[in-house]
Design a protein around this motif. Structure first.
Motif, short mmCIF file in Angstrom:
data_model
loop_
_atom_site.label_atom_id
_atom_site.label_comp_id
_atom_site.label_asym_id
_atom_site.label_seq_id
_atom_site.Cartn_x
_atom_site.Cartn_y
_atom_site.Cartn_z
N GLN B 235 -24.77 -0.29 12.74
CA GLN B 235 -25.67 0.65 13.40
C GLN B 235 -24.83 1.59 14.26
OE1 GLN B 235 -28.10 -2.17 15.62
NE2 GLN B 235 -29.92 -1.25 14.68
N ILE B 236 -25.27 2.85 14.41
CA ILE B 236 -24.58 3.72 15.35
C ILE B 236 -25.59 4.29 16.33
CG2 ILE B 236 -22.54 4.41 14.02
CD1 ILE B 236 -24.17 6.82 13.03
N GLY B 237 -25.11 4.59 17.52
CA GLY B 237 -25.95 5.22 18.53
C GLY B 237 -26.95 4.31 19.20
N VAL B 238 -26.80 3.01 19.03
CA VAL B 238 -27.73 2.11 19.73
C VAL B 238 -27.11 1.69 21.07
CG1 VAL B 238 -28.95 1.22 17.72
CG2 VAL B 238 -26.79 0.18 18.40
N PRO B 239 -27.94 1.53 22.09
CA PRO B 239 -27.43 1.23 23.43
C PRO B 239 -27.15 -0.25 23.63
CG PRO B 239 -29.79 1.45 23.51
CD PRO B 239 -29.40 1.62 22.08
N HIS B 240 -26.63 -0.88 22.65
CA HIS B 240 -26.28 -2.30 22.75
C HIS B 240 -25.31 -2.60 21.62
CE1 HIS B 240 -28.95 -2.94 19.33
NE2 HIS B 240 -29.86 -2.24 19.97
N LYS B 241 -24.86 -3.78 21.54
CA LYS B 241 -23.92 -4.15 20.47
C LYS B 241 -24.50 -3.75 19.11
CE LYS B 241 -21.52 -8.16 18.58
NZ LYS B 241 -21.15 -9.57 18.84
N PRO B 242 -23.82 -2.93 18.34
CA PRO B 242 -24.38 -2.47 17.06
C PRO B 242 -24.40 -3.60 16.03
CG PRO B 242 -22.15 -1.68 17.31
CD PRO B 242 -22.47 -2.41 18.58
N SER B 243 -25.43 -3.60 15.23
CA SER B 243 -25.64 -4.69 14.29
C SER B 243 -25.06 -4.39 12.92
CB SER B 243 -27.14 -4.93 14.17
OG SER B 243 -27.40 -5.88 13.19
N GLN B 244 -24.60 -5.40 12.28
CA GLN B 244 -24.14 -5.36 10.89
C GLN B 244 -25.30 -4.92 10.00
OE1 GLN B 244 -22.02 -5.58 7.96
NE2 GLN B 244 -21.11 -7.38 8.95
N LEU B 245 -25.00 -4.05 9.03
CA LEU B 245 -26.03 -3.66 8.06
C LEU B 245 -25.88 -4.45 6.76
CD1 LEU B 245 -26.05 0.19 8.64
CD2 LEU B 245 -27.93 -1.39 9.09
#
Lengths: 266, 266
Positions: B235-245
């Motif tokens: 994930q990009i641009g999320v205000p937390h640890k980005p998640s695996q897709l």
DNA sequence: CCAAAAGTGTTGAAGTTACACCCATGC
DNA sequence: GCATGGGTGTAACTTCAACACTTTTGG
């Protein structure tokens, strides 16, 4: 296979039945119900079939699942119950909808058309059928002794490999649904007499699921559910240790299912 | 709730559609299909409804599930696909039959009759409907941007408490079937975009089953099935640890299901 | 540095499978 | 006394549920 020889038109019988005479004009030409009726003889699962007699074009007998067009003022469930009642004379049969079958070509075989012409006012109409499966105690209906002696009979499921219309497909769907359902609800009791042994129930499950189940594990699971009431009775006249008889305990089952049980775990 | 204001007759639209003009005479007056269309917005399960406008008799808006009478030369599945295509523009939607609904009084409410008169050639005909449920990626259909801007919209399942005809009952049956099915087949992927996170899938399962599922246990079970392909993307641009897709791996699923897998075990 | 969601392992309990011998009856 | 199906318990294994802390990012 079972003994099904000559043809009797149960649909005409219905229309001429005095109770229904005033309904006859309201037959819906486009919607029918078909009932896959299962029975169990303590050895194999059976299905009740009716015989259309010999087809002129193929010279072969056409077997089918009983069914009829619906009346415009009855529900689908009522229509299915009517078909069951007319054929077997039994009310309150366990009944479950399987689904709708509506391929425009479902009645397209030549031998099927012959049959339709002999029994339908509009043999060429597009008919969608709603299939049901039902469970009956096999002893409650003995075709040999009924007015359908020669046009209806029990056939072992394993020996059925072809049916009229799309009825073979319908049978397979009904069977699949029965297999699924038997695992999560004790509907099998509808196929047994009121008093039965654990071995009979065991055999019933094996017949429906079409695989062997461990005897001890089966007994443990079923008894743990506490939906069986042991009776103070045993089999008599059997050439081996007589078996304990049980009854299905509906009260406990209701209690159990309202608490959210949903799995036998086979 | 969703924004559904004025009425557009999608059925008339269908009949006037040039492609179908030659079929118009073959509409079967007695059989329809209705499609419960589910969508997921990463938070709640939704259902696509159409609006009949305000009822003169009750002054209230009547929402319904999209549907249409069938043509005599199409199968039930084709009719359902046609309805879906006409409404959403999407082909190849996941579709599963729920069953037939045929109470003679299913269209008996006054406000429903008004609507029927405005859209059916034979508003009083007995109609049996065959219900389907379908799963769509919610982003693939934005009613605001389509020609149904004002007559169709997504409604959160939890907020739906009344529908036209017997559509509320149909919705509940469809939902029940979806709940059952999601546990034994990974059809949930039809509700998500091609690339998704485990948290989104987790939330989807919770929304459908309507109960919390343990995060770690959920991940373990899903990953053990080996039907997900991890991507080299986050994930990009999320205000937390980005998640695996992840992507759904159809090939592994096919392999798995041919080996006889049938249970997620939730 | 704070808020928000991602990601990760272990343990105890429950459930499932596999398996072999004695028992009661009719003939 | 023998053939037939009825009836019973345990041990190894697998599966499931419960549970808390560290990590990475944006703001």
């Amino acid at each position: 296979m079972c003994h099904l020889h000559t043809f009797k038109d149960i649909i005409n019988k219905t229309i001429l039945n005095s109770e229904n005479k005033n309904k006859a004009l309201e037959l819906n030409p486009n919607v029918s119900v078909d009932c896959v009726i299962f029975g169990f003889d303590f050895d194999q699962l059976h299905c009740l079939l009716i015989d259309s007699g010999l087809s002129k074009s193929t010279g072969r007998s056409r077997l089918a699942v009983p069914g009829d067009l619906i009346y415009d003022n009855e529900t689908l469930d009522e229509a299915a119950n009517r078909v069951l009642k007319e054929l077997t004379g039994i009310d309150n049969i366990y009944l479950e909808q399987v689904g709708a079958f509506g391929d425009p070509n479902r009645m397209g075989k030549e031998s099927d058309k012959e049959w339709l012409k002999s029994m339908r006012a509009e043999p060429d109409a597009r008919v969608i059928t709603v299939a049901y499966f039902s469970l009956v105690k096999m002893n409650d209906f003995n075709p040999e002794a009924s007015s359908f002696a020669e046009s209806a009979g029990w056939a072992p499921i394993k020996e059925i490999d072809e049916l009229a219309f799309d009825h073979y497909e319908i049978l397979q769907c009904a069977l699949k649904q029965l297999k699924r359902k038997i695992k999560i609800q004790p509907i099998g009791f509808n196929l047994l007499p009121q008093k039965f042994t654990l071995s009979q129930l065991h055999k019933l499950y094996e017949s429906i699921l079409n695989k062997p189940l461990d005897k001890r594990n089966f007994r443990r699971k079923i008894l743990n559910l506490q939906i069986l009431t042991p009776l103070n009775e045993k089999q008599i006249g059997v050439p081996h240790k007589p078996s304990q008889l049980f009854e299905f305990n509906e009260e406990n089952y209701q209690k159990l299912s309202s608490e959210g049980f949903d799995n036998f775990g086979f």
